[in-house]
Design a protein around this motif. Structure first.
Motif, mmCIF file in Angstrom:
data_model
loop_
_atom_site.group_PDB
_atom_site.id
_atom_site.type_symbol
_atom_site.label_atom_id
_atom_site.label_comp_id
_atom_site.label_asym_id
_atom_site.label_seq_id
_atom_site.Cartn_x
_atom_site.Cartn_y
_atom_site.Cartn_z
ATOM 1 N N GLU A 66 0.834 -1.197 0.000
ATOM 2 C CA GLU A 66 0.000 0.000 0.000
ATOM 3 C C GLU A 66 0.877 1.260 0.000
ATOM 4 N N MET A 67 1.953 1.207 0.809
ATOM 5 C CA MET A 67 2.855 2.365 0.859
ATOM 6 C C MET A 67 3.548 2.535 -0.499
ATOM 7 N N GLU A 68 3.909 1.419 -1.092
ATOM 8 C CA GLU A 68 4.575 1.471 -2.396
ATOM 9 C C GLU A 68 3.692 2.120 -3.455
ATOM 10 N N GLU A 69 2.398 1.819 -3.378
ATOM 11 C CA GLU A 69 1.456 2.425 -4.337
ATOM 12 C C GLU A 69 1.484 3.940 -4.230
ATOM 13 N N VAL A 70 1.527 4.418 -2.972
ATOM 14 C CA VAL A 70 1.526 5.871 -2.769
ATOM 15 C C VAL A 70 2.846 6.460 -3.257
ATOM 16 N N VAL A 71 3.969 5.841 -2.852
ATOM 17 C CA VAL A 71 5.287 6.382 -3.213
ATOM 18 C C VAL A 71 5.448 6.413 -4.734
ATOM 19 N N SER A 72 5.004 5.342 -5.393
ATOM 20 C CA SER A 72 5.225 5.290 -6.838
ATOM 21 C C SER A 72 4.349 6.303 -7.581
ATOM 22 N N SER A 73 3.312 6.818 -6.901
ATOM 23 C CA SER A 73 2.469 7.812 -7.585
ATOM 24 C C SER A 73 3.060 9.226 -7.483
ATOM 25 N N HIS A 74 4.185 9.367 -6.777
ATOM 26 C CA HIS A 74 4.827 10.681 -6.673
ATOM 27 C C HIS A 74 5.386 11.058 -8.054
ATOM 28 N N PRO A 75 5.157 12.301 -8.491
ATOM 29 C CA PRO A 75 5.552 12.657 -9.866
ATOM 30 C C PRO A 75 7.047 12.519 -10.159
ATOM 31 N N SER A 76 7.916 12.545 -9.134
ATOM 32 C CA SER A 76 9.353 12.451 -9.417
ATOM 33 C C SER A 76 9.872 11.024 -9.390
ATOM 34 N N VAL A 77 9.009 10.063 -9.003
ATOM 35 C CA VAL A 77 9.499 8.700 -8.781
ATOM 36 C C VAL A 77 9.324 7.830 -10.029
ATOM 37 N N ALA A 78 10.426 7.199 -10.436
ATOM 38 C CA ALA A 78 10.353 6.289 -11.580
ATOM 39 C C ALA A 78 9.959 4.900 -11.088
ATOM 40 N N GLU A 79 10.641 4.428 -10.061
ATOM 41 C CA GLU A 79 10.244 3.157 -9.430
ATOM 42 C C GLU A 79 10.697 3.148 -7.979
ATOM 43 N N CYS A 80 10.132 2.218 -7.217
ATOM 44 C CA CYS A 80 10.443 2.236 -5.787
ATOM 45 C C CYS A 80 10.214 0.868 -5.148
ATOM 46 N N ALA A 81 10.756 0.733 -3.953
ATOM 47 C CA ALA A 81 10.495 -0.464 -3.134
ATOM 48 C C ALA A 81 10.321 0.017 -1.699
ATOM 49 N N VAL A 82 9.265 -0.480 -1.044
ATOM 50 C CA VAL A 82 9.074 -0.164 0.379
ATOM 51 C C VAL A 82 9.069 -1.488 1.128
ATOM 52 N N PHE A 83 9.843 -1.553 2.192
ATOM 53 C CA PHE A 83 9.901 -2.799 2.971
ATOM 54 C C PHE A 83 10.172 -2.461 4.432
ATOM 55 N N GLY A 84 10.022 -3.456 5.300
ATOM 56 C CA GLY A 84 10.189 -3.205 6.735
ATOM 57 C C GLY A 84 11.605 -3.535 7.186
ATOM 58 N N ILE A 85 12.200 -2.650 7.978
ATOM 59 C CA ILE A 85 13.517 -2.955 8.554
ATOM 60 C C ILE A 85 13.407 -2.922 10.079
ATOM 61 N N ASN A 86 14.394 -3.506 10.736
ATOM 62 C CA ASN A 86 14.350 -3.564 12.196
ATOM 63 C C ASN A 86 14.367 -2.180 12.822
ATOM 64 N N CYS A 87 13.607 -2.051 13.918
ATOM 65 C CA CYS A 87 13.607 -0.798 14.661
ATOM 66 C C CYS A 87 13.623 -1.174 16.144
ATOM 67 N N GLU A 88 14.538 -0.583 16.864
ATOM 68 C CA GLU A 88 14.704 -0.954 18.271
ATOM 69 C C GLU A 88 13.449 -0.692 19.101
ATOM 70 N N LEU A 89 12.735 0.408 18.787
ATOM 71 C CA LEU A 89 11.545 0.748 19.568
ATOM 72 C C LEU A 89 10.291 0.065 19.016
ATOM 73 N N LYS A 90 10.064 0.224 17.704
ATOM 74 C CA LYS A 90 8.789 -0.219 17.139
ATOM 75 C C LYS A 90 8.820 -1.622 16.549
ATOM 76 N N GLY A 91 9.920 -2.335 16.711
ATOM 77 C CA GLY A 91 10.025 -3.682 16.152
ATOM 78 C C GLY A 91 10.422 -3.623 14.686
ATOM 79 N N GLN A 92 9.564 -2.988 13.897
ATOM 80 C CA GLN A 92 9.869 -2.760 12.488
ATOM 81 C C GLN A 92 9.474 -1.344 12.123
ATOM 82 N N LYS A 93 10.074 -0.832 11.051
ATOM 83 C CA LYS A 93 9.602 0.437 10.483
ATOM 84 C C LYS A 93 9.817 0.381 8.975
ATOM 85 N N PRO A 94 8.993 1.123 8.233
ATOM 86 C CA PRO A 94 9.116 1.050 6.778
ATOM 87 C C PRO A 94 10.273 1.894 6.257
#
Ligand code: COA
Ligand code: AMP
Length: 631
Positions: free
Chosen positions: A509-537
């Motif tokens: 869902e986040m990727e859909e939004v990011v890829s609709s940005h007029p300056s973006v050609a392509e993108c990838a959104v994924f979760g990485i480790n976060c000490e506080l929140k467990g994961q963050k995008p």
């Protein structure tokens, strides 16, 4: 009876087992057909039974002589308010609001969105809907108007119940203006928006569809609960899936009530009349099952906490609530504990309070790391129980069933399968794997009562996403393994769903939004480790060649776009610009590889990548931004 005996009985004789549990409820018409199947051969529980959740949560207890007992404690450090609401008062509020909804024309089978902060009126609204058979769909306040609009459209909401505003630590969340913005976006507009005004003065400008909550309740008759079929949906709760469109999980009525009543006693180990606190939000499944329906069905006092584990006013707030309201059993997410631990590593605040009432501390919503488990155990000095479940299941699937028999805790494991869940670890081909071997976590059908019955308006997606992957099983979307004692260890999602601060979000869902940005050609959104929140995008973007904006401007505007389209809850704050993304020969972006590099985990570079230099490029961008060592 010990755990093994009870569990085995639930699997070998599900009909007898759940019939006995259903007898704990006060039905208008007791079910005779305990387990039947729908057209997809998917189980339906107690098909011919009739009952009402609002009656069971309120009227039943009054009838039994407990009208004066406290049903709800509203504790709001953000407004400095505390209220104790008895079952009699709850009855008054709920039955009149239900009368008001009827006066507005809402009837059994209609749908109503509830978009509210953590105030008693949110609970009254849920109970008023189920009282008259209206199907509610609560939307978490952290979602933006666009997400709200998607849900209004999908469930074809006839009405929305909201509040003037919410309070998040130090900022005001404009609920009513968000609702107006959402309604502007939808074609099929709801007829009414019922607004609970938290201001002394009038709130946002009036719209034609506005109805004042207080005036509606004042002028409404008290109405009795309406009997509904056991299979009647009590609510729809939207959750993130692997596409940009959220899924509307449908919960029935009779199966749900049976399962929740069972879980309060046998999993959480709470007796009727005791105090139970789930520090979550009514917008999530935990809030539905264990702030509202579970405790109230079990005649417990439930706590509605409008605050955060920290900063409202400080990291002692949880312990103050436990001690002040004599909480017997508590449930929260590991993130909340991590936030407290960061502010008060020695647990000094805990020592200031008398916490003798507390018997168990339950944790769920995300993987519980060992440091959090150990810290909680050391400072609270009660059993700390990690347990695993999902919006889909509605109640725990793996747990240490404290109310039945408290088993040894194995750190890293949510313990054993709960009664009714025949959990298997399967390989790609759907065969069970050996002990200690990782695989897909699936549950053999039939699922027990209380679990999802379908997806709202999308039975195809239901079948495809949950039932077709492994025929004869429900597929959870999680990976895990079982040890020689049957303890199950969940290792994480095997799809694009991530868990940020115990909140389930879709990177697609986040990727859909990011890829609709007029300056973006392509993108990838994924979760990485976060000490506080467990994961963050984290978003990696490749820009279009012709761009007039500065890179930092682009990054900031992408972050703002996700916030505006999905909401603050996405916690989407990190965007990195890269020259290109690693892909398979067929063009699939290698998100797992990108994630493993960011998390400094071991990774194999697939042979399908021709140009290995791309890995060094990504690493150097991460290093510049300190991703991996930056928390
Ligand atoms: N309504 C509106 N906005 C909300 C919201 C709500 N109900 N809940 C969160 N948000 C907003 C926050 O204000 C924040 O906005 P910001 O970016 O403007 O600061 C954003 O969403 C992210 O919120 P959150 O993930 O909660 O992060 P935080 O930094 O504000 O707080 C914690 C961190 C750990 C204190 C908090 O995440 C927490 O209490 N976690 C436990 C959650 C929990 O119980 N989950 C279990 C669900 S079962
Ligand atoms: P939700 O539907 O929002 O409750 O999120 C469910 C998902 O959260 C599960 O599919 C898991 O990935 C994760 N989850 C919930 N509880 C646990 C737990 N105790 N351990 C590990 N993961 C968990």
């Amino acid at each position: 009876m010990n755990y093994e005996e009870y569990y085995n009985q639930s699997i070998s004789h599900p009909i007898e087992f759940w019939k006995e549990q259903s007898n704990q409820l006060d039905w208008y018409k007791a079910p005779e057909n305990i387990l039947s199947k729908d057209e997809h051969k998917y189980p339906q529980w107690f098909e011919d039974g009739q009952l009402n959740l609002s009656y069971l949560c309120i009227d039943k207890h009054i009838k039994d002589g407990f009208g004066g007992a406290i049903a709800l404690i509203y504790d709001s450090p953000v407004t400095n308010t505390k209220e104790r609401i008895s079952f009699n008062q709850l009855h008054q509020e709920v039955s009149k609001l239900a009368g008001g909804l009827q006066k507005l024309g809402l009837k059994k089978g209609d749908t109503c969105i509830i978009y509210m902060p953590m105030i008693p009126q949110a609970i009254y609204s849920m109970l008023a809907c189920v009282r008259i058979g209206v199907i509610h769909s609560v939307v978490f306040g952290g979602f933006a108007p666009h997400e709200l609009a998607i849900r209004i459209t999908d469930c074809k909401a006839k009405a929305i119940i909201t509040a003037s505003h919410g309070i998040e630590i130090d900022k005001i969340i404009p609920y009513k203006p968000f609702v107006d913005e959402a309604i502007d976006k939808v074609e099929d507009k709801p007829n009414h928006v019922i607004v609970f005004n938290r201001n002394e003065e009038p709130g946002a400008p009036q719209k034609k569809y506005d109805v004042d909550y207080a005036t509606l309740v004042d002028g409404a008759p008290s109405v009795e609960a309406v009997p509904v079929d056991s299979t009647h949906p009590s609510y729809i709760l939207y959750t993130s899936g692997t596409t940009g469109t959220p899924k509307g999980i449908i919960r029935d009525t009779g199966g749900y009530a049976t399962a929740l009543k069972f879980s309060m006693k046998y999993i959480y180990g709470v007796a009727e009349g005791e105090v139970f606190w789930a520090a979550s939000d009514v917008g999530w499944v935990v809030g539905h099952s264990y702030i509202v329906y579970g405790p109230l069905l079990n005649r417990n006092t439930t706590i509605l906490f409008e605050g955060k584990p920290i900063k409202t006013p400080d990291a002692s707030t949880f312990w103050r609530v436990i001690s002040e309201h004599k909480v017997n059993v508590m449930f929260t997410a590991p993130t909340a504990i991590r936030a407290i631990k960061k502010e008060d590593p020695q647990g000094k605040f805990i020592k200031k309070f008398n916490m003798d009432s507390l018997r168990y501390q339950f944790l769920a919503g995300e993987r519980c790391d060992l440091a959090t488990l150990n810290w909680t155990k050391e400072h609270l000095k009660v059993p700390v129980i990690d347990h695993w479940w999902q919006t889909e299941s509605g109640w725990p699937m793996i747990a240490n069933m404290a109310g039945l028999e408290l088993k040894k805790v194995k750190p890293g494991s949510a313990s054993l399968a709960v009664c009714g869940y025949d959990i298997k670890i399967l390989n790609e081909e759907g065969q069970e794997v050996l002990e200690d071997t990782e695989g897909y976590v699936a549950v053999k059908l039939p699922l027990p009562p209380g679990t999802l019955t379908n997806l709202w308006g999308n039975p195809k997606r239901f079948k495809l996403g949950y039932l077709d992957r492994f025929p004869g099983y429900y597929f959870s979307g999680d990976g895990g393994f079982k040890d020689e004692d049957g303890y199950i260890f969940i290792t994480g999602r095997v799809d694009d769903v991530i868990n940020v601060a115990g909140h389930r979000l879709s990177t697609a869902e986040m990727e859909e939004v990011v890829s609709s940005h007029p300056s973006v050609a392509e993108c990838a959104v994924f979760g990485i480790n976060c000490e506080l929140k467990g994961q963050k995008p984290l978003g990696l973007v490749v820009l279009k060649t012709e761009n007039e904006l500065e890179e930092t401007e682009i990054e900031e505007s992408i972050v703002q776009m996700v916030r505006k389209e999905i909401g603050a809850v996405a916690s989407f704050r990190d965007v990195l610009i890269v020259q290109r993304l690693p892909k398979t020969r067929s063009g699939k972006i290698l998100r797992k590889l990108l994630r493993n590099i960011a998390d400094e985990k071991q990774y194999n570079v697939p042979s399908t990548i021709d140009d290995l230099q791309i890995i060094d490029e990504i690493k150097s961008v991460y290093e510049k931004q300190r991703i991996g060592i930056f928390k």
